[in-house]
Design an enzyme around this catalytic site. Structure first.
Site, PDB file in Angstrom:
ATOM      1  N   ASP A  77      -1.693  -1.429   1.228  1.00 39.46           N
ATOM      2  CA  ASP A  77      -1.948  -0.363   2.403  1.00 39.46           C
ATOM      3  C   ASP A  77      -3.081   0.384   2.076  1.00 39.46           C
ATOM      4  O   ASP A  77      -3.653   1.328   2.698  1.00 39.46           O
ATOM      5  CB  ASP A  77      -0.742   0.204   2.745  1.00 39.46           C
ATOM      6  CG  ASP A  77      -0.075   1.276   1.482  1.00 39.46           C
ATOM      7  OD1 ASP A  77      -0.607   0.984   0.402  1.00 39.46           O
ATOM      8  OD2 ASP A  77       0.761   1.873   1.804  1.00 39.46           O
ATOM      9  N   SER A  78      -3.696   0.268   0.756  1.00 40.66           N
ATOM     10  CA  SER A  78      -5.246   0.920   0.403  1.00 40.66           C
ATOM     11  C   SER A  78      -6.154   0.714   1.502  1.00 40.66           C
ATOM     12  O   SER A  78      -6.983   1.163   1.723  1.00 40.66           O
ATOM     13  CB  SER A  78      -5.557   0.202  -0.829  1.00 40.66           C
ATOM     14  OG  SER A  78      -5.352  -1.048  -1.051  1.00 40.66           O
ATOM     15  N   GLU A  95       1.538   2.292 -11.451  1.00 40.86           N
ATOM     16  CA  GLU A  95       0.474   3.123 -11.123  1.00 40.86           C
ATOM     17  C   GLU A  95       0.191   4.398 -11.976  1.00 40.86           C
ATOM     18  O   GLU A  95       1.019   5.141 -11.663  1.00 40.86           O
ATOM     19  CB  GLU A  95       0.110   3.043  -9.736  1.00 40.86           C
ATOM     20  CG  GLU A  95      -1.025   3.743  -9.345  1.00 40.86           C
ATOM     21  CD  GLU A  95      -1.519   3.581  -7.855  1.00 40.86           C
ATOM     22  OE1 GLU A  95      -1.016   2.823  -7.180  1.00 40.86           O
ATOM     23  OE2 GLU A  95      -2.549   4.387  -7.495  1.00 40.86           O
ATOM     24  N   LYS A 151       5.503  -5.959  -1.081  1.00 40.09           N
ATOM     25  CA  LYS A 151       5.625  -4.896  -2.039  1.00 40.09           C
ATOM     26  C   LYS A 151       6.106  -3.628  -1.524  1.00 40.09           C
ATOM     27  O   LYS A 151       5.930  -3.231  -0.582  1.00 40.09           O
ATOM     28  CB  LYS A 151       4.309  -4.615  -2.788  1.00 40.09           C
ATOM     29  CG  LYS A 151       4.065  -3.506  -3.883  1.00 40.09           C
ATOM     30  CD  LYS A 151       2.870  -3.139  -4.503  1.00 40.09           C
ATOM     31  CE  LYS A 151       1.752  -2.890  -3.797  1.00 40.09           C
ATOM     32  NZ  LYS A 151       2.247  -1.156  -3.209  1.00 40.09           N
ATOM     33  N   ASP A 169       1.916  -5.454   1.490  1.00 38.48           N
ATOM     34  CA  ASP A 169       2.284  -4.285   1.082  1.00 38.48           C
ATOM     35  C   ASP A 169       3.154  -3.744   2.519  1.00 38.48           C
ATOM     36  O   ASP A 169       2.747  -3.764   3.600  1.00 38.48           O
ATOM     37  CB  ASP A 169       1.167  -3.295   0.953  1.00 38.48           C
ATOM     38  CG  ASP A 169       1.591  -2.390  -0.147  1.00 38.48           C
ATOM     39  OD1 ASP A 169       2.442  -2.474  -0.743  1.00 38.48           O
ATOM     40  OD2 ASP A 169       0.598  -1.472  -0.580  1.00 38.48           O
ATOM     41  N   GLU A 177       6.804   0.598  -2.586  1.00 37.98           N
ATOM     42  CA  GLU A 177       6.885   1.729  -3.360  1.00 37.98           C
ATOM     43  C   GLU A 177       8.245   2.485  -3.110  1.00 37.98           C
ATOM     44  O   GLU A 177       8.878   2.509  -2.227  1.00 37.98           O
ATOM     45  CB  GLU A 177       5.823   2.850  -2.573  1.00 37.98           C
ATOM     46  CG  GLU A 177       4.369   2.169  -2.700  1.00 37.98           C
ATOM     47  CD  GLU A 177       3.232   3.465  -2.271  1.00 37.98           C
ATOM     48  OE1 GLU A 177       3.610   4.746  -2.265  1.00 37.98           O
ATOM     49  OE2 GLU A 177       2.091   2.926  -2.085  1.00 37.98           O
TER      50      GLU A 177
END
Ligand code: KIV
Length: 260
Positions: free
Chosen positions: A44-45, A182, A113, A83, A115
């Site tokens: 999602d960057s 991270e 993925k 993501d 978070e």
């Protein structure tokens, strides 16, 4: 299918470093596959490096699905993770299942993925039960940037250190096949890596991790004036692109474009 999720555990067991990079389109994915990168993340960057936002928060599931499709097409022999964006899995287990299901069915991702720490264990459990490979992501979690007040290192206090150790074990027990660590202290990343049997993939977390992930643009210098501390730059392609575009513009303006 080329690489599968099994490559992660096999690499950790063999003590072989795992190399990952983000990718957002067909060409980037094809370049990464040609370079022998083992796994790609449609991060999602993309909200920042593709869409130009300050955070990742406005990325939608449709955005991730759109980009993942082209990455899968560009790297047919590479394991591709999608993501899950902010608020597409946190609200409920059912929402997580539907979001991840779309990523696998509509975009043909091989896994997702997420978070989060212990609070997302029910989601991870349910996804794995449904047959969906899950990579966890702890430490600096960009989707929590407003809670943290910035992108700085996490896990420096005793409380956060202990929380991260607990989250890592909980996510492993829930069935995650690997964890992104991270921007945490390198000693803590080494400690987590030593305690887990699943691999850790670091970004700004030091050499004690089982693998590394970097953002495509950071590795190649696509944004010449943006150089995050955790990034290592292997080329200055952004400046080369500006030079090439300027040469093209000059030739057209001077009537030289068709001269050679
Ligand atoms: O969104 C992303 O690109 C990421 C990686 C940097 C781990 O989460």
């Amino acid at each position: 299918m080329g690489h599968t999720v099994t490559l992660f555990q096999a690499a950790k067991d063999a003590g072989k470093p795992i190399v990952m990079v983000t990718a957002y389109d067909y060409t980037m994915a094809a370049l990464a596959e040609a370079a022998g990168i083992e796994a790609l993340l449609v991060g999602d960057s993309l909200g920042m490096v593709v869409q130009g936002n300050d955070t990742t928060l406005s990325v939608t599931l449709d955005d991730i699905i759109y980009h993942t499709r082209w990455v899968v097409r560009g790297a047919p022999d590479t394991f591709v993770l999608a993501d899950l964006p902010f608020m597409t899995y946190q609200p409920s287990v059912e929402m997580a299942l539907r979001s991840a299901g779309r990523a696998l069915q509509e975009a043909r991702a091989h896994g997702v993925k997420l978070e989060g720490g212990e609070e997302i264990v029910p989601q991870v459990n349910a996804l794995v039960q449904a047959g969906i490979p899950v990579m966890g992501h702890i430490g600096m979690r960009p989707q929590s940037v407003h809670l943290y007040g910035g992108y700085g290192k996490r896990g420096k206090s005793k409380k956060e250190h202990d929380e991260l150790l607990a989250s890592a074990s909980a996510l492993q027990d829930a069935g995650a096949f690997a964890l992104v660590l991270e921007n945490i202290p390198h000693g803590l990343a080494g400690e987590i890596t030593g305690r887990l049997h699943i691999p850790t993939i670091g970004i700004g977390a030091g050499e004690g991790c089982d693998g590394q992930i970097q953002v495509f643009h950071d590795l190649l210098g696509l944004q010449p004036d943006f150089h995050p501390r955790h990034a290592k730059r292997y080329a200055d392609i952004g400046r080369q692109m500006i030079q090439a575009l300027s040469s093209y513009a000059n030739e057209v303006r001077q009537g030289l474009f068709h001269s050679k």
